[in-house]
Scaffold this motif. Structure first.
Motif, PDB file in Angstrom:
ATOM      1  N   HIS A 271     -15.590 -12.670   2.324  1.00  0.00           N
ATOM      2  CA  HIS A 271     -14.220 -12.613   1.814  1.00  0.00           C
ATOM      3  C   HIS A 271     -13.797 -11.167   1.542  1.00  0.00           C
ATOM      4  CE1 HIS A 271     -10.626 -13.762  -0.369  1.00  0.00           C
ATOM      5  NE2 HIS A 271     -11.037 -13.021  -1.388  1.00  0.00           N
ATOM      6  N   ASP A 272     -14.714 -10.347   1.054  1.00  0.00           N
ATOM      7  CA  ASP A 272     -14.393  -8.943   0.772  1.00  0.00           C
ATOM      8  C   ASP A 272     -14.004  -8.189   2.037  1.00  0.00           C
ATOM      9  OD1 ASP A 272     -14.650  -8.733  -2.020  1.00  0.00           O
ATOM     10  OD2 ASP A 272     -16.825  -8.670  -1.861  1.00  0.00           O
ATOM     11  N   ARG A 273     -14.629  -8.518   3.141  1.00  0.00           N
ATOM     12  CA  ARG A 273     -14.278  -7.843   4.399  1.00  0.00           C
ATOM     13  C   ARG A 273     -12.863  -8.172   4.814  1.00  0.00           C
ATOM     14  NH1 ARG A 273     -18.646  -7.737   9.026  1.00  0.00           N
ATOM     15  NH2 ARG A 273     -17.288  -6.060   9.647  1.00  0.00           N
ATOM     16  N   VAL A 274     -12.493  -9.441   4.713  1.00  0.00           N
ATOM     17  CA  VAL A 274     -11.156  -9.870   5.103  1.00  0.00           C
ATOM     18  C   VAL A 274     -10.117  -9.249   4.170  1.00  0.00           C
ATOM     19  CG1 VAL A 274      -9.640 -11.871   5.349  1.00  0.00           C
ATOM     20  CG2 VAL A 274     -12.025 -12.016   6.098  1.00  0.00           C
ATOM     21  N   GLU A 275     -10.368  -9.341   2.879  1.00  0.00           N
ATOM     22  CA  GLU A 275      -9.434  -8.800   1.897  1.00  0.00           C
ATOM     23  C   GLU A 275      -9.346  -7.273   2.009  1.00  0.00           C
ATOM     24  OE1 GLU A 275      -9.274  -8.775  -2.862  1.00  0.00           O
ATOM     25  OE2 GLU A 275      -9.540 -10.766  -1.965  1.00  0.00           O
ATOM     26  N   GLY A 276     -10.467  -6.625   2.243  1.00  0.00           N
ATOM     27  CA  GLY A 276     -10.475  -5.173   2.395  1.00  0.00           C
ATOM     28  C   GLY A 276      -9.685  -4.715   3.609  1.00  0.00           C
ATOM     29  N   ALA A 277      -9.833  -5.437   4.707  1.00  0.00           N
ATOM     30  CA  ALA A 277      -9.088  -5.090   5.914  1.00  0.00           C
ATOM     31  C   ALA A 277      -7.583  -5.259   5.685  1.00  0.00           C
ATOM     32  CB  ALA A 277      -9.549  -5.965   7.080  1.00  0.00           C
ATOM     33  N   ALA A 278      -7.211  -6.314   4.982  1.00  0.00           N
ATOM     34  CA  ALA A 278      -5.798  -6.543   4.680  1.00  0.00           C
ATOM     35  C   ALA A 278      -5.254  -5.445   3.758  1.00  0.00           C
ATOM     36  CB  ALA A 278      -5.611  -7.916   4.031  1.00  0.00           C
ATOM     37  N   LYS A 279      -6.043  -5.053   2.789  1.00  0.00           N
ATOM     38  CA  LYS A 279      -5.619  -3.998   1.855  1.00  0.00           C
ATOM     39  C   LYS A 279      -5.472  -2.670   2.597  1.00  0.00           C
ATOM     40  CE  LYS A 279      -7.230  -4.366  -2.269  1.00  0.00           C
ATOM     41  NZ  LYS A 279      -8.057  -4.355  -3.483  1.00  0.00           N
ATOM     42  N   ASN A 280      -6.387  -2.406   3.504  1.00  0.00           N
ATOM     43  CA  ASN A 280      -6.330  -1.191   4.300  1.00  0.00           C
ATOM     44  C   ASN A 280      -5.056  -1.175   5.147  1.00  0.00           C
ATOM     45  OD1 ASN A 280      -6.966   1.165   5.661  1.00  0.00           O
ATOM     46  ND2 ASN A 280      -8.577   0.270   6.880  1.00  0.00           N
ATOM     47  N   LEU A 281      -4.753  -2.285   5.790  1.00  0.00           N
ATOM     48  CA  LEU A 281      -3.553  -2.387   6.615  1.00  0.00           C
ATOM     49  C   LEU A 281      -2.292  -2.227   5.767  1.00  0.00           C
ATOM     50  CD1 LEU A 281      -2.213  -2.936   9.338  1.00  0.00           C
ATOM     51  CD2 LEU A 281      -2.402  -5.369   8.838  1.00  0.00           C
ATOM     52  N   GLY A 282      -2.257  -2.898   4.619  1.00  0.00           N
ATOM     53  CA  GLY A 282      -1.108  -2.779   3.726  1.00  0.00           C
ATOM     54  C   GLY A 282      -0.911  -1.345   3.253  1.00  0.00           C
ATOM     55  N   GLY A 283      -2.005  -0.674   2.961  1.00  0.00           N
ATOM     56  CA  GLY A 283      -1.928   0.728   2.547  1.00  0.00           C
ATOM     57  C   GLY A 283      -1.414   1.617   3.656  1.00  0.00           C
ATOM     58  N   ASN A 284      -1.823   1.310   4.872  1.00  0.00           N
ATOM     59  CA  ASN A 284      -1.366   2.075   6.027  1.00  0.00           C
ATOM     60  C   ASN A 284       0.147   1.930   6.190  1.00  0.00           C
ATOM     61  OD1 ASN A 284      -1.251   3.459   8.437  1.00  0.00           O
ATOM     62  ND2 ASN A 284      -2.993   2.417   9.336  1.00  0.00           N
ATOM     63  N   ILE A 285       0.637   0.716   6.039  1.00  0.00           N
ATOM     64  CA  ILE A 285       2.075   0.452   6.145  1.00  0.00           C
ATOM     65  C   ILE A 285       2.832   1.154   5.013  1.00  0.00           C
ATOM     66  CG2 ILE A 285       3.832  -1.362   5.952  1.00  0.00           C
ATOM     67  CD1 ILE A 285       1.745  -3.199   7.426  1.00  0.00           C
ATOM     68  N   LYS A 286       2.278   1.067   3.813  1.00  0.00           N
ATOM     69  CA  LYS A 286       2.916   1.703   2.653  1.00  0.00           C
ATOM     70  C   LYS A 286       2.972   3.224   2.840  1.00  0.00           C
ATOM     71  CE  LYS A 286       2.373  -0.030  -1.585  1.00  0.00           C
ATOM     72  NZ  LYS A 286       1.767  -0.315  -2.917  1.00  0.00           N
ATOM     73  N   GLU A 287       1.891   3.805   3.341  1.00  0.00           N
ATOM     74  CA  GLU A 287       1.879   5.246   3.578  1.00  0.00           C
ATOM     75  C   GLU A 287       2.932   5.633   4.613  1.00  0.00           C
ATOM     76  OE1 GLU A 287      -1.097   8.930   4.767  1.00  0.00           O
ATOM     77  OE2 GLU A 287      -1.765   6.878   5.108  1.00  0.00           O
ATOM     78  N   ALA A 288       3.025   4.850   5.690  1.00  0.00           N
ATOM     79  CA  ALA A 288       4.018   5.129   6.731  1.00  0.00           C
ATOM     80  C   ALA A 288       5.441   5.020   6.177  1.00  0.00           C
ATOM     81  CB  ALA A 288       3.829   4.160   7.898  1.00  0.00           C
ATOM     82  N   ALA A 289       5.676   4.021   5.337  1.00  0.00           N
ATOM     83  CA  ALA A 289       6.998   3.867   4.727  1.00  0.00           C
ATOM     84  C   ALA A 289       7.308   5.069   3.840  1.00  0.00           C
ATOM     85  CB  ALA A 289       7.067   2.576   3.917  1.00  0.00           C
ATOM     86  N   GLY A 290       6.312   5.545   3.126  1.00  0.00           N
ATOM     87  CA  GLY A 290       6.499   6.731   2.292  1.00  0.00           C
ATOM     88  C   GLY A 290       6.822   7.963   3.103  1.00  0.00           C
ATOM     89  N   LYS A 291       6.194   8.089   4.271  1.00  0.00           N
ATOM     90  CA  LYS A 291       6.472   9.225   5.144  1.00  0.00           C
ATOM     91  C   LYS A 291       7.903   9.161   5.661  1.00  0.00           C
ATOM     92  CE  LYS A 291       1.809  10.152   6.827  1.00  0.00           C
ATOM     93  NZ  LYS A 291       0.900  10.117   7.987  1.00  0.00           N
ATOM     94  N   VAL A 292       8.325   7.971   6.070  1.00  0.00           N
ATOM     95  CA  VAL A 292       9.670   7.797   6.621  1.00  0.00           C
ATOM     96  C   VAL A 292      10.731   8.093   5.564  1.00  0.00           C
ATOM     97  CG1 VAL A 292      11.302   6.075   7.516  1.00  0.00           C
ATOM     98  CG2 VAL A 292       8.980   6.177   8.425  1.00  0.00           C
ATOM     99  N   THR A 293      10.510   7.619   4.352  1.00  0.00           N
ATOM    100  CA  THR A 293      11.502   7.785   3.290  1.00  0.00           C
ATOM    101  C   THR A 293      11.344   9.091   2.524  1.00  0.00           C
ATOM    102  OG1 THR A 293      10.122   6.611   1.673  1.00  0.00           O
ATOM    103  CG2 THR A 293      11.693   5.293   2.959  1.00  0.00           C
ATOM    104  N   GLY A 294      10.239   9.787   2.757  1.00  0.00           N
ATOM    105  CA  GLY A 294       9.983  11.023   2.032  1.00  0.00           C
ATOM    106  C   GLY A 294       9.500  10.789   0.607  1.00  0.00           C
TER     107      GLY A 294
END
Length: 61
Positions: free
Chosen positions: A4-27
């Motif tokens: 379960h930790d692997r699945v949840e960790g991968a999802a958290k990693n992906l969500g963080g990647n999206i959040k970081e990209a959104a932060g870059k776009v919006t400054g």
């Protein structure tokens, strides 16, 4: 089936990647930093899950 930790960790990693990209776009530096932090948490959680999988597989053999 992966731990379960692997699945949840991968999802958290992906969500963080999206959040970081959104932060870059919006400054938004705070959003970028939160995204990077979530990615690190996800990678660690995924690694812990991988270790659990390995230990479980070793017990079966």
């Amino acid at each position: 089936m992966p731990d379960h930790d692997r699945v949840e960790g991968a999802a958290k990693n992906l969500g963080g990647n999206i959040k970081e990209a959104a932060g870059k776009v919006t400054g938004d530096e705070k959003l970028k930093a939160e995204g990077r932090a979530e990615q690190v948490e996800g990678k660690i959680q995924n690694a812990v899950g991988g270790l659990k999988d390995t230990l479980r597989d070793d017990k079966r053999n």
